[in-house]
Every structure is written in structure tokens, then in C-alpha cells.
Design a protein around this motif. Sequence first.
Motif, PDB file in Angstrom:
ATOM      1  N   TYR A  36       0.827  -1.201   0.000  1.00 60.52           N
ATOM      2  CA  TYR A  36       0.000   0.000   0.000  1.00 60.52           C
ATOM      3  C   TYR A  36       0.866   1.257   0.000  1.00 60.52           C
ATOM      4  O   TYR A  36       1.958   1.273   0.577  1.00 60.52           O
ATOM      5  N   ALA A  37       0.328   2.304  -0.608  1.00 51.80           N
ATOM      6  CA  ALA A  37       0.824   3.660  -0.377  1.00 51.80           C
ATOM      7  C   ALA A  37      -0.336   4.403   0.265  1.00 51.80           C
ATOM      8  O   ALA A  37      -1.492   4.003   0.118  1.00 51.80           O
ATOM      9  N   SER A  38      -0.034   5.453   1.015  1.00 48.90           N
ATOM     10  CA  SER A  38      -1.143   6.284   1.488  1.00 48.90           C
ATOM     11  C   SER A  38      -0.938   7.673   0.918  1.00 48.90           C
ATOM     12  O   SER A  38       0.194   8.079   0.638  1.00 48.90           O
ATOM     13  N   ILE A  39      -2.016   8.391   0.722  1.00 47.18           N
ATOM     14  CA  ILE A  39      -1.902   9.719   0.116  1.00 47.18           C
ATOM     15  C   ILE A  39      -1.721  10.758   1.203  1.00 47.18           C
ATOM     16  O   ILE A  39      -2.467  10.800   2.181  1.00 47.18           O
ATOM     17  N   ASN A  40      -0.680  11.552   1.063  1.00 47.26           N
ATOM     18  CA  ASN A  40      -0.427  12.701   1.927  1.00 47.26           C
ATOM     19  C   ASN A  40      -0.363  13.949   1.048  1.00 47.26           C
ATOM     20  O   ASN A  40      -0.062  13.870  -0.143  1.00 47.26           O
ATOM     21  N   ARG A  41      -0.622  15.089   1.677  1.00 47.45           N
ATOM     22  CA  ARG A  41      -0.564  16.354   0.928  1.00 47.45           C
ATOM     23  C   ARG A  41       0.792  16.530   0.246  1.00 47.45           C
ATOM     24  O   ARG A  41       0.904  17.087  -0.839  1.00 47.45           O
ATOM     25  N   SER A 140      -2.909  -4.485  11.123  1.00 49.56           N
ATOM     26  CA  SER A 140      -2.688  -5.098   9.817  1.00 49.56           C
ATOM     27  C   SER A 140      -1.720  -4.214   9.021  1.00 49.56           C
ATOM     28  O   SER A 140      -1.503  -3.042   9.370  1.00 49.56           O
ATOM     29  N   ILE A 141      -1.179  -4.766   7.949  1.00 48.97           N
ATOM     30  CA  ILE A 141      -0.286  -3.978   7.084  1.00 48.97           C
ATOM     31  C   ILE A 141      -1.054  -2.795   6.487  1.00 48.97           C
ATOM     32  O   ILE A 141      -0.531  -1.693   6.358  1.00 48.97           O
ATOM     33  N   GLU A 142      -2.339  -3.034   6.169  1.00 48.71           N
ATOM     34  CA  GLU A 142      -3.159  -1.947   5.636  1.00 48.71           C
ATOM     35  C   GLU A 142      -3.276  -0.814   6.655  1.00 48.71           C
ATOM     36  O   GLU A 142      -3.072   0.361   6.327  1.00 48.71           O
ATOM     37  N   SER A 145       0.007   1.042   7.119  1.00 48.52           N
ATOM     38  CA  SER A 145       0.364   1.873   5.966  1.00 48.52           C
ATOM     39  C   SER A 145      -0.288   3.246   6.030  1.00 48.52           C
ATOM     40  O   SER A 145       0.093   4.155   5.308  1.00 48.52           O
ATOM     41  N   ALA A 146      -1.287   3.389   6.890  1.00 52.34           N
ATOM     42  CA  ALA A 146      -1.985   4.673   7.041  1.00 52.34           C
ATOM     43  C   ALA A 146      -1.436   5.484   8.210  1.00 52.34           C
ATOM     44  O   ALA A 146      -2.017   6.505   8.568  1.00 52.34           O
ATOM     45  N   MET A 147      -0.341   5.017   8.824  1.00 53.84           N
ATOM     46  CA  MET A 147       0.049   5.622  10.092  1.00 53.84           C
ATOM     47  C   MET A 147       1.319   6.484  10.101  1.00 53.84           C
ATOM     48  O   MET A 147       1.312   7.548  10.737  1.00 53.84           O
ATOM     49  N   GLY A 305      -5.348   1.592  22.190  1.00 52.27           N
ATOM     50  CA  GLY A 305      -6.384   1.134  21.261  1.00 52.27           C
ATOM     51  C   GLY A 305      -6.713   2.114  20.147  1.00 52.27           C
ATOM     52  O   GLY A 305      -7.846   2.141  19.652  1.00 52.27           O
ATOM     53  N   ILE A 306      -5.726   2.936  19.785  1.00 57.64           N
ATOM     54  CA  ILE A 306      -5.971   3.907  18.705  1.00 57.64           C
ATOM     55  C   ILE A 306      -5.771   3.224  17.350  1.00 57.64           C
ATOM     56  O   ILE A 306      -4.698   2.674  17.082  1.00 57.64           O
ATOM     57  N   LYS A 307      -6.810   3.242  16.543  1.00 55.17           N
ATOM     58  CA  LYS A 307      -6.744   2.647  15.205  1.00 55.17           C
ATOM     59  C   LYS A 307      -6.812   3.762  14.168  1.00 55.17           C
ATOM     60  O   LYS A 307      -7.506   4.755  14.371  1.00 55.17           O
ATOM     61  N   PRO A 308      -6.115   3.584  13.050  1.00 55.48           N
ATOM     62  CA  PRO A 308      -6.210   4.621  12.021  1.00 55.48           C
ATOM     63  C   PRO A 308      -7.609   4.691  11.421  1.00 55.48           C
ATOM     64  O   PRO A 308      -8.314   3.688  11.371  1.00 55.48           O
TER      65      PRO A 308
END
Length: 339
Positions: A36-41, A140-142, A145-147, A305-308
Amino acid sequence: MKGYGFYKYGGIEAMQEIEIPDPEAGEGEILVKVKYASINRLDLLVRSGYHGLKLEMPHFPGTDVVGEVINTGKNVNGIGKGDLVVANTLFGCGKCSRCSSGHESLCPDWKVIGLHTNGSYANIVKVPASAVLPTPSGYSIEELSAMPLSLSVSWRAISLASEQRGKTLVVRGASGNVGIYSIMLARAMEMNVIALTRNPDKAALLESIGADRVILTTEGEDAVIKEVKEAGGADLIIEVSGSTLGYSVRMAKEGGIIALFGTIGGTESAVNIPSLYLKSTTIAGMHNADKSDLSKALTFAKENGIKPKIAKVFPISDVKEAQAAFESSKYFGKILLRH
Ligand SMILES: [Zn+2]
């Protein structure tokens, strides 16, 4: 390696499918295969040629790198093929006193993955081994990848305050991903959280993740300052707009700190100097986080317990649509691209 990137700077239309030979892992480097890639500004700024950036083309954006190590260069110890790693988005020269004391973001030669080097819009990313951590369990890896970028920067900004519990945090750009992580972290630290957003549709969502109060900036800055002062003033302000720095100075209480790291609204702001020094306000510039920030932030997030918040996962072939969705600000949370 293959993915989506650009051969010349431009708008969304510049993004195209690209396949080039895999990079080689040099001394102290590793190759990470990402899903995965995540989109950042930052991706959009890089694509448009941010600050006269001179990159070797083609270039693959993508700052968040999480995946499996598929090769290691010379002098890489403690990391091997098959390991799952998460990279800090910034790395230093690895040789100077700042790097050796864990302050890579103060290295005169700092670099950011996806900005100065190819990132996770390609399926294989070369990074220094010194920039990575083992992936924590429980995500998860997903999710991971958002973190990295948004979480670590939020952590660093909040860490500028010497204590958090019971203090008031004002978050500008609260509906953005740094805003969302900042609110979730601050809530877990028992801070009083005031979220500022221009988007009325996001108010209930911001409350649902822990904002005690949401103020719409469309009310005008004077009204926002009045409300923040009525709530006791701000101990810490996350200032991502830039152009509103002067207003943030006015809403800070005595000894308050402004974590300044964005120019979404502009690069100039008039500041009333007496209002700054008579309240002993600190303006703390920062541009990114160190690996130690990412490590502490991941540990804290897991323990609490913080989830993206993942808004949507697009196949990377839909990168243009995904970047347009990011720019539209209609989503709440991270937008991911799946290879
Ligand atoms: Zn250095």
C-alpha cells in the motif's frame, strides 16, 4: 519496480504507470516490498515541483512505507529478508552528531521518503536500514500503511507540551489526517480538545473521535478566538495553516506553545509581538518527526487502542481519482492506494 509516478511536474494528469529496473540496496540500505501507499498532501506538492525541487525522473511519490524486506545491502545488521518493517518518513545522513543522538530531523542533510527519494507509489522502495522499525503487532499492514507520517508528526507536535493531562489543545485543520491523529492521541492523554475546521459536515465526526468542542472557522477568526478564550485559552495549538499564526498567538494562554508546521493557508502571517512575549508564548517550528517519535507514537497508539481512520482504499491504477478525492476533502481519514 513498478507503480505510478511522473516524468515531469504537473497536475493530476502527470501521474502515469511506470516500470523501471529494481533499485539496488547500497551500503546500509534495504529494499522493502510494499502493498500500500497512502496519500499525503506532500505527494501533491512533490508532483507539482514543490519549492523548486530538482528530482531525478521518473519519480514515485509515497511517504508512508510499510512492508517486507526483500533485500539488504552491505553493513546492514539486525534486519534480514522476510522481516516486516515500518519506515520513519524522514532520515538523516547517519553520520553527524544530530543523527547519532536520534535527532535526524535536525540533520543538515535530512531527507524524506517520497520527496527526495522514490516512495511507496512504487511497489519496491529503497530506504536506509537505520530508518526502519519492526512492525508492531496488533495492526494489519493496511492499517500500518496509514500511520507513519500523520501519526508521528501529530505525536511530535503534542510532545512539545511538557505535560498533556488536563491541558487544552487547539487543532487547526482538524479534519485532515494530522488533525484526526492529534485528536485521538490527545483524547487518550486526557487533554481538553478543541477542533477547528471549516467543514460543518465534519463536526460530528470530529466529536466522535474525541473532540470536546468543534468550532467552525467560517465564523471568522475573531469569533474563534473568543470561543477559545471563553474555554480558558489554548495551552498548545497545532498550527498547520501558516496564514493564521497571528490568530493562534492571540488564542494562546500564558506559557502556551504553538506547534507550527504547515502553510496550507499561506506562507505569511502578521503577528502582534506584545501579544506573543507578554504571554511568554513559544512558537515551535517543526517539519517532521524523528524515528524515536514514530516508535513512541506506535507504542502509545497500540496501548491505547488507537486505530487509524481509513476512508477508502483505491487500486493504485485509480491514483488520479484517489488524488482528486484527497484534494476534494470529502473523505474523513486516510486514502490508501493498493498495489
Ligand atoms: Zn546527520
